[in-house]
Design a protein around this motif. Structure first.
Motif, PDB file in Angstrom:
ATOM      1  N   ILE A  31      -9.107   3.726  11.720  1.00  0.00           N
ATOM      2  CA  ILE A  31      -9.864   3.681  10.469  1.00  0.00           C
ATOM      3  C   ILE A  31      -9.576   4.971   9.718  1.00  0.00           C
ATOM      4  N   THR A  32      -9.068   4.842   8.500  1.00  0.00           N
ATOM      5  CA  THR A  32      -8.692   6.016   7.724  1.00  0.00           C
ATOM      6  C   THR A  32      -9.389   6.005   6.375  1.00  0.00           C
ATOM      7  N   ASP A  33      -9.621   7.202   5.862  1.00  0.00           N
ATOM      8  CA  ASP A  33     -10.207   7.329   4.535  1.00  0.00           C
ATOM      9  C   ASP A  33      -9.200   6.942   3.472  1.00  0.00           C
ATOM     10  N   THR A  34      -9.706   6.407   2.361  1.00  0.00           N
ATOM     11  CA  THR A  34      -8.910   6.121   1.184  1.00  0.00           C
ATOM     12  C   THR A  34      -9.322   7.122   0.118  1.00  0.00           C
ATOM     13  N   TYR A  35      -8.349   7.741  -0.529  1.00  0.00           N
ATOM     14  CA  TYR A  35      -8.616   8.806  -1.483  1.00  0.00           C
ATOM     15  C   TYR A  35      -8.160   8.454  -2.886  1.00  0.00           C
ATOM     16  N   VAL A  36      -8.755   9.110  -3.865  1.00  0.00           N
ATOM     17  CA  VAL A  36      -8.244   9.140  -5.236  1.00  0.00           C
ATOM     18  C   VAL A  36      -8.254  10.595  -5.681  1.00  0.00           C
ATOM     19  N   ALA A  37      -7.398  10.883  -6.646  1.00  0.00           N
ATOM     20  CA  ALA A  37      -7.367  12.232  -7.205  1.00  0.00           C
ATOM     21  C   ALA A  37      -8.620  12.461  -8.058  1.00  0.00           C
ATOM     22  N   VAL A  38      -9.125  13.683  -8.064  1.00  0.00           N
ATOM     23  CA  VAL A  38     -10.324  13.979  -8.840  1.00  0.00           C
ATOM     24  C   VAL A  38     -10.003  14.219 -10.320  1.00  0.00           C
ATOM     25  N   ASP A  39      -8.705  14.444 -10.618  1.00  0.00           N
ATOM     26  CA  ASP A  39      -8.272  14.589 -12.008  1.00  0.00           C
ATOM     27  C   ASP A  39      -6.808  14.198 -12.105  1.00  0.00           C
ATOM     28  N   ASP A  40      -6.250  14.277 -13.291  1.00  0.00           N
ATOM     29  CA  ASP A  40      -4.847  13.858 -13.474  1.00  0.00           C
ATOM     30  C   ASP A  40      -3.845  14.955 -13.148  1.00  0.00           C
ATOM     31  N   GLY A  41      -4.308  16.110 -12.700  1.00  0.00           N
ATOM     32  CA  GLY A  41      -3.414  17.165 -12.264  1.00  0.00           C
ATOM     33  C   GLY A  41      -2.914  18.088 -13.361  1.00  0.00           C
TER      34      GLY A  41
END
Length: 128
Positions: A117-127
């Motif tokens: 079971i692994t976490d799924t991530y998104v970026a907190v901003d567009d970089g």
């Protein structure tokens, strides 16, 4: 990416989240993956050396489909007479291992099973 005084740029960067600092990503969910070893072909697919199966979300009363990949010795991933099933989906409950049950049922009896079971991530901003 910056190395010394040089910087490489691109319109989009796709990378494994492990490369991103903790303050640049956030967890938005979990993915459950099960790898199972079998000593028999899956009954409904016994004439095939490999297959990809999508179990539709509505069929299993979920919000996400369940995905299943079946491999045999033809792909040099298991010994002859053995089969490998990889089953995955987006976790929707507190018991993610149970959420791949539809794929496990298709497999029948298992020699062994490994759950991840692994976490799924998104970026907190567009970089930028």
């Amino acid at each position: 990416v910056r190395v010394g005084e040089q910087a490489a740029t691109a319109p989009i960067v796709i990378a494994d989240p492990s490369y991103a600092p903790a303050d640049r990503k956030k967890v938005v969910g979990k993915t459950v993956r099960t790898v199972a070893l079998l000593d028999h072909p899956v009954e409904e697919l016994k004439t095939l050396g490999s297959a990809q199966v999508i179990i539709p979300q509505k069929q299993v009363k979920r919000s996400h489909d369940v995905y299943m990949t079946l491999l045999s010795h033809q792909h040099n991933v298991v010994a002859e007479g053995k089969y490998l099933a990889i089953i995955s989906t987006v976790a929707e409950t507190a018991t993610p291992q149970a959420e791949v049950a539809a794929g496990i049922e298709l497999c029948g009896s298992l020699l062994c099973r490994f759950d991840n079971i692994t976490d799924t991530y998104v970026a907190v901003d567009d970089g930028t």
